[in-house]
Structure formats: C-alpha cells, structure tokens
Design an enzyme around this catalytic site. Structure first.
Site, mmCIF file in Angstrom:
data_model
loop_
_atom_site.group_PDB
_atom_site.id
_atom_site.type_symbol
_atom_site.label_atom_id
_atom_site.label_comp_id
_atom_site.label_asym_id
_atom_site.label_seq_id
_atom_site.Cartn_x
_atom_site.Cartn_y
_atom_site.Cartn_z
ATOM 1 N N PRO A 236 42.990 -36.231 21.258
ATOM 2 C CA PRO A 236 42.924 -34.816 21.624
ATOM 3 C C PRO A 236 41.638 -34.494 22.384
ATOM 4 O O PRO A 236 40.665 -35.265 22.337
ATOM 5 C CB PRO A 236 42.957 -34.094 20.262
ATOM 6 C CG PRO A 236 43.467 -35.099 19.297
ATOM 7 C CD PRO A 236 43.046 -36.430 19.814
ATOM 8 N N GLY A 238 38.024 -33.181 23.288
ATOM 9 C CA GLY A 238 36.809 -32.907 22.534
ATOM 10 C C GLY A 238 36.505 -33.875 21.419
ATOM 11 O O GLY A 238 35.585 -33.648 20.638
ATOM 12 N N THR A 239 37.269 -34.966 21.312
ATOM 13 C CA THR A 239 37.057 -35.904 20.203
ATOM 14 C C THR A 239 36.011 -36.966 20.515
ATOM 15 O O THR A 239 35.658 -37.746 19.642
ATOM 16 C CB THR A 239 38.382 -36.587 19.821
ATOM 17 O OG1 THR A 239 39.000 -37.099 21.003
ATOM 18 C CG2 THR A 239 39.324 -35.605 19.153
ATOM 19 N N LYS A 241 35.891 -39.064 23.668
ATOM 20 C CA LYS A 241 36.309 -40.213 24.482
ATOM 21 C C LYS A 241 35.289 -40.495 25.587
ATOM 22 O O LYS A 241 34.852 -41.623 25.771
ATOM 23 C CB LYS A 241 37.697 -39.947 25.076
ATOM 24 C CG LYS A 241 38.789 -39.740 24.038
ATOM 25 C CD LYS A 241 40.145 -39.565 24.673
ATOM 26 C CE LYS A 241 40.225 -38.279 25.474
ATOM 27 N NZ LYS A 241 40.085 -37.066 24.643
ATOM 28 N N THR A 242 34.904 -39.451 26.312
ATOM 29 C CA THR A 242 33.922 -39.637 27.393
ATOM 30 C C THR A 242 32.559 -40.009 26.825
ATOM 31 O O THR A 242 31.825 -40.825 27.407
ATOM 32 C CB THR A 242 33.823 -38.355 28.231
ATOM 33 O OG1 THR A 242 35.133 -37.985 28.679
ATOM 34 C CG2 THR A 242 32.919 -38.559 29.433
ATOM 35 N N HIS A 458 47.242 -6.225 1.739
ATOM 36 C CA HIS A 458 47.861 -7.411 2.341
ATOM 37 C C HIS A 458 46.989 -8.647 2.115
ATOM 38 O O HIS A 458 47.465 -9.697 1.655
ATOM 39 C CB HIS A 458 48.065 -7.148 3.841
ATOM 40 C CG HIS A 458 48.750 -8.273 4.564
ATOM 41 N ND1 HIS A 458 50.083 -8.249 4.896
ATOM 42 C CD2 HIS A 458 48.284 -9.473 5.018
ATOM 43 C CE1 HIS A 458 50.409 -9.373 5.528
ATOM 44 N NE2 HIS A 458 49.330 -10.135 5.616
ATOM 45 N N GLU A 459 45.695 -8.535 2.439
ATOM 46 C CA GLU A 459 44.794 -9.684 2.273
ATOM 47 C C GLU A 459 44.563 -10.001 0.800
ATOM 48 O O GLU A 459 44.421 -11.163 0.417
ATOM 49 C CB GLU A 459 43.456 -9.409 2.970
ATOM 50 C CG GLU A 459 43.563 -9.165 4.465
ATOM 51 C CD GLU A 459 44.201 -10.320 5.201
ATOM 52 O OE1 GLU A 459 44.119 -11.466 4.716
ATOM 53 O OE2 GLU A 459 44.811 -10.076 6.262
ATOM 54 N N ASP A 533 52.128 -14.571 9.709
ATOM 55 C CA ASP A 533 52.544 -15.220 8.455
ATOM 56 C C ASP A 533 53.983 -15.691 8.544
ATOM 57 O O ASP A 533 54.317 -16.819 8.147
ATOM 58 C CB ASP A 533 52.390 -14.242 7.288
ATOM 59 C CG ASP A 533 50.958 -13.789 7.095
ATOM 60 O OD1 ASP A 533 50.053 -14.533 7.506
ATOM 61 O OD2 ASP A 533 50.741 -12.695 6.540
#
Length: 663
Positions: A236, A238-239, A241-242, A458-459, A533
């Site tokens: 993915p 931002g993991t 690689k570069t 709700h929360e 939800d």
C-alpha cells in the site's frame, strides 16, 4: 581570516555562461554598426530656403540622392572654413568627407529640374548622383518574424527534450533518447541506511541479501547459485517501498540508478525504448550495479489484446524493450532491477514471471511492534514531554502506514506549538490522531440543543454496547465535538487479529448499531445520523455471507474472486441472491435487537453517560468505569497476561539461554 574568506568564496555563486548572451551581443553589434557606420550623426536637416541659399553660394561639391527621397549635401573643402559650417564640423560625430546637410525634397522630378535650372542660371559646379541604400536594421526587421518562429521552435524542442544541463548534451533534441536515471555512486552517496528503516524486517532481509550478493558474489556462486534478476516491492502507499530502495542505495557500495516509471514516457515515438536501452547500457558499464524503478506500473501495465491506440503503441514498445533487457542474452552482467508499485494487479504477467522479477516482496502495513519502532524513529528530533507513551500510541494507530505516523508526529508538534507549549505532550499526539482520522474540528458548526442531545445519546449508545460485549474493542474516549463530516465519534483500541471469528464480527456489528438503538429507546425515533454505521454493518454482513462463508443458510461457499476477472459476472443465481439478501437483513436485524435489549437493561446508566457527555463534550475510559464499573473481560485478560508473565519469568530463571534461543 583566510579560512573565512575561503568559506565566503565557496558560498559565492559561480559564474555561469549563458548562450543567450551571444545572441544579445550580436544584435547589439549590428545596431551599433548601423548607427556609427552611417556617418550621419553630425548631419543636420535643412529647409528648402536654407538649401537654396547654400546652393546659390556655390558651396556644394556634390549631391547624392538616396532612395529617391532624401538628398545628402556635401560642402566643398574651401567653404568649410565659413562660420556657419564651423558649428557642424566641430562636432565630435563629424568625420571628414561626410555629408553636412540632409534635405527632404519631395518629388524627385521637380527637384532635378530645379537643380538643373539653378546650375544653368548661376553656373554652379556640383555633381548629382542617385544611390539606392539598404539598412541592415531594416533587413533584420524584415527577417524578424522568421527569427522569432525559429526561436520559439528551438525553445519548445529544448523543453520537450528535458532541458537544462542535467539532460545530457545541454538538453538538446539529440539527447532526448538518453536515460533520465539519477546515478548514486561513490561521489554522490545516499545517507539513508537500513538503520533509518523501522520495521519491515522481512523486506529488509530480502533486500539485504541482494546487497550482500553484489558485495560478495563468491559466497553464493561457489554453491552454484545465480544472482537474482530483480525484486518487486509491492504494498500500500506510504509503507516505505521508496525508503527501502534509498536504504539499498545507502548500504550498497555499487552504483545505484534511480528513476520513475514515468521517465520512460514521452510524446515521441521510440523514446521510451531508447531510454530503456541507454539505462541498461549505463548500468552494464558500471556493473555490478542496481537499477531502481519507482511506480513501475506507469510503464509495466498489462498489454491488451486489442489495442485501441493503433498497432504502434509507444507504452507497449517501452515495456517490450524492458522485458528484453531484463531477460536478454547478456545474462552475465551483474545488474539487478528493483521496482516498486502499489498496483501489482495491473502489471503484465510477462514482467512478473521468474527470471525477470524473481522475488516479489510484499511491504505490508506495520503491525503494533513495527509501529512502535517507526514512532521511535520519527520522535527523535521532537521535544517530548514526560507523559508521552509510545506503546499506547502504537496501539491507538491501527492501519497507519509509516507515512501516516510521520505525518502524525509532525502534526502533534504543530498542535503543541499552536498552544505555546515548550514540549509535545501525550494529549497533543491524541489530538493529532483526531485531526488525521476525524478531520479538522468544526468549532463554528451550528448545532441546536435538541440535535446535540440526540448526538450525545447516539455516541453514548455506542460506548455502552461496546462496554457490555466481550469481543468489542475497548473504548478510549467518546466525543460529540464535530470533526470533518462527523458530528461525534467514539474511539476504540482495537485488537490486531490475524483471523476473526464469527462471534467477534457479530459483537462489532452490535456495537456499531448501538447508536441507532439508543435513539430508538430514548426518543422512540431514529435519525439519519447512523448512515456510516449502517454502511459499515452492511458491508460486514455481506462479507460474512458471500466472502467468508460464515452463514449456515448459504453454507461454506465464497463468491469472492481474488483475480478480479469475473467483475462483470454474477456468480450465483437469482434464488441464491434472494437468500443472500434475506440472510444479510436477518443478521443485521438480530444484532440491532440485541443492542436494544442491552441498552434497555442499562437505560439509567446510558442516560447518566449521555448527560455527562453533554456536560463535558469529551469523556474517557475512566468516566465509563465510574458509571459501569470495570469490564469483566478486561479483568480476565489481565489475569491471563499476569499468568503468562509469571511463566516467562520462571522459565528465564531456570534456563535463560534456552529461552533466548526459543524466542
């Protein structure tokens, strides 16, 4: 003092020659030559009466008619001593033998007749001559449109060829087929090493082996092994690689060519293939070497059977040349290709086969331990407070990539500076998580008291149900402060599971539906606030039925196609579709009713929690413990963890060496 002068001289920008200066100098010389070679700087224009007066005095030696409209008047040498001519001859611009006056006579025929008449009457002695002259400036202005067109054409050709000194050969059109790869060798070393890459242990081990092979090939070739052709880093965005490729450049003591897949793409036909050939030619000359191609999907996309762009597809030609270079006849050249992409599914199968990219290294999102290591790398330049807990931050950021964590650390520093703090506190990191995940806090959002009460209940419903369920993620905090597109949020500390059981997914669905269930119990009405939800539980239920085979009615069947080839084909019948829809609805309604039952039994505590939320707007786990007491599931987990720790300590006391070996 001498050292300071040397440093100042080093910092002084060096003089750089520009070819445009030559063009400017040539134009300036042409203009200067035209002005000074004309010899008319001291020439004075005269009227008809003044001309007739000079003519009658027989002071004119000759008259030259230029281009049939202007007469240049030359005065006899013996007459130049007169006072009326001295004023002009004493000028710094006057040169001996040049014309002294200039007369615009009008019609040439009348002028010649007047001269002939005056010559006859007064017996004048002067010569009359006609000349046609062309100005160099006029000639230049005539060709100016063509010069501008040629200049514009050269400018655009230079820009399309890459421009600048870095494109090879001064950026001329003839160097357009040259490789744009940036070379890192002993003169331009990269400072990034494997020590700067936190986590990614498996990927680092694979890449480290490639670096070792280039440094010590005899270690592997002595057993008959061959050097791998290439390694593909997949994962993915931002993991890292570069970053991993930069670490290879820093660790390897061999030339390292770095470029992007889009560097091969050009509007000219054949340029991409030419750059591929030039890249591998340079790499072979500096063998052993490494080529790194970032975002290889720009050039390595799967080739279509029926190309819509015609028979000569430039991108396919570039890919064909890349395939040939990676698996050509020159197998003895120690050139390794490392590529990175986050779209391995679109790459051509010929590019992925063994012999080209022998290894596919999957760079996944970091787990909790790797996130802790990444945090430790990014917090080194930060001024931290004493209350910062790296372990908790690693737990609080599931699904974060290395780039997300770097952004979070930077955001926390900005938040602390905004509040005028001298150090970054733990709360600043939590606020940074809220900012990244939830969005910017909307302090100016207009919310009526009735809407705020609905949001609070709700929360509170989410928090209550999750507190009561065994497999639901433990709560961290609940807020009704609007952020981004959400009016409120409940933050959890999810456990990172490799496999998920049916009961765990059902508990998560029930906790997700707790918000709507609370609205139904308290107000006997439901609102549109549960959209996200409902979307979440619908996706979960559909996955349980159609993907993971966790429904008894449908059975142990999956309709998921990992290859993605059947995206336009429905893999089940209409009767099965009705069954799937029925089971999804049945599963969601069962968890909704379960949430209603839980909240009905704890209605008083739900109301107390909602009132506290309306008062404080943000409440934490400690506030829930005061209302509901400690979760029995947390106590059980703590007891299990204590027993495990005791067992480990006993084992270490008996045989610490064996324990280390097992780990």
């Amino acid at each position: 003092m001498d050292d300071n002068k040397k440093e100042n001289n080093k910092n002084t920008p060096k003089f750089k020659f520009n070819t445009y200066w030559i063009y400017g100098a040539v134009i300036l010389l042409l203009i200067s030559f035209q002005i000074f070679s004309g010899g008319d700087l001291a020439t004075q224009s005269i009227s008809k009466n003044e001309f007739n007066e000079v003519l009658k005095q027989d002071d004119i030696s000759k008259i030259i008619v230029v281009n049939n409209n202007v007469a240049q008047i030359f005065i006899k040498e013996e007459a130049l001593s007169k006072s009326k001519y001295q004023k002009l001859t004493n000028s710094a611009f006057y040169r001996k033998g040049e014309s002294l006056y200039e007369y615009n006579f009008g019609d040439l025929q009348n002028f010649e007749n007047d001269l002939e008449e005056a010559r006859t009457e007064s017996q004048l002695t002067f010569d009359l001559k006609n000349e046609g002259r062309t100005s160099m400036v006029d000639t230049f202005l005539g060709f100016l449109p063509f010069i501008i067109l040629i200049g514009v054409w050269l400018f655009f050709m230079k820009r399309m060829s890459g421009g600048g000194a870095g494109s090879g050969g001064g950026g001329q059109i003839f160097s357009i087929g040259k490789s744009k790869a940036k070379l890192f060798d002993k003169d331009t070393k990269v400072k990034t090493t494997f020590a700067n890459v936190a986590g990614l242990e498996g990927a680092k081990e694979e890449v480290q082996e490639i670096v070792d092979f280039l440094k010590n090939p005899e270690k592997y070739t002595s057993l008959g092994g061959k050097i791998p052709k290439g390694a593909l880093l997949v994962g993915p965005p931002g993991t890292g690689k570069t970053l991993l490729a930069k670490a290879v450049a820093g660790e390897a003591e061999v030339p390292f060519f770095s470029l992007s897949g889009s560097d091969f793409v050009e509007m000219f036909v054949g340029v991409g293939a030419s750059r591929v050939r030039d890249l591998f030619k340079q790499a072979a000359q500096k063998s052993p070497s490494i080529i790194f191609i970032d975002e290889i999907d720009a050039v390595g996309r799967a080739r279509g059977k029926n190309s819509m762009t015609g028979g000569n597809d430039e991108r396919e030609n570039t890919l064909n040349q890349l395939l040939t270079e990676m698996d050509g006849f020159g197998t003895d050249t120690n050139v390794i290709v490392i590529a990175a992409t986050n779209r391995a599914d679109v790459l051509d199968s010929a590019l992925l086969r063994a012999g080209r990219f022998d290894r596919q290294i999957y760079v996944d999102l970091p787990n909790i331990n790797e996130r802790k290591e990444i945090f430790e790398v990014h917090i080194k330049p930060l001024k931290l407070g004493n209350d910062v807990k790296i372990d908790f931050l690693a737990q609080q950021t599931p699904g974060f990539s290395g780039a997300d964590i770097a952004n979070m650390c930077n955001e926390s520093a900005l938040i602390a500076a905004r509040h005028g703090k001298k150090a970054i506190e733990h709360q600043d990191f939590l606020d940074a998580v809220d900012r990244i995940v939830g969005g910017l806090e909307k302090k100016n959002k207009v919310i009526t008291p009735k809407e705020k009460e609905v949001i609070a209940f709700h929360e509170a419903g989410h928090a209550t149900v999750s507190w009561m369920l065994e497999h639901a993620a433990p709560l961290v905090k609940v807020t009704i402060v609007p952020r981004g597109q959400s009016l409120g949020a409940a933050w959890y500390l999810p456990a990172e599971r490799l496999i998920v059981q049916t009961e765990q997914m059902l508990d998560e669905m029930c906790a997700t539906l707790g918000g709507r269930a609370a609205e139904k119990i308290i107000f006997n009405k439901i609102s549109t606030g549960a959209l996200s939800d409902l979307e979440k539980v619908t996706k979960q239920a559909r996955a349980m039925v159609t993907v993971y085979g966790l429904n008894e009615e449908v059975g142990n069947i999956t309709y998921y196609d990992s290859s993605g080839n059947d995206s336009f084909v429905k893999p089940y019948s209409e009767d099965t579709a009705r069954t799937i829809d029925k089971e999804i609805s049945k599963m969601i309604e069962a968890q909704y009713q379960r949430a209603i039952d839980l909240l009905s039994n704890n209605k008083e505590k739900l109301t107390v929690l909602a009132q506290l939320l309306l008062e404080k707007e943000v409440i934490f786990k400690n506030d829930l413990q005061k209302i509901f007491g400690k979760r029995p599931f947390d106590e059980l987990e703590e007891k299990v963890e204590d027993v495990i720790e005791e067992k480990i300590e006993e084992k270490e006391k008996i045989s610490p060496v064996d324990t280390t070996t097992e780990e």
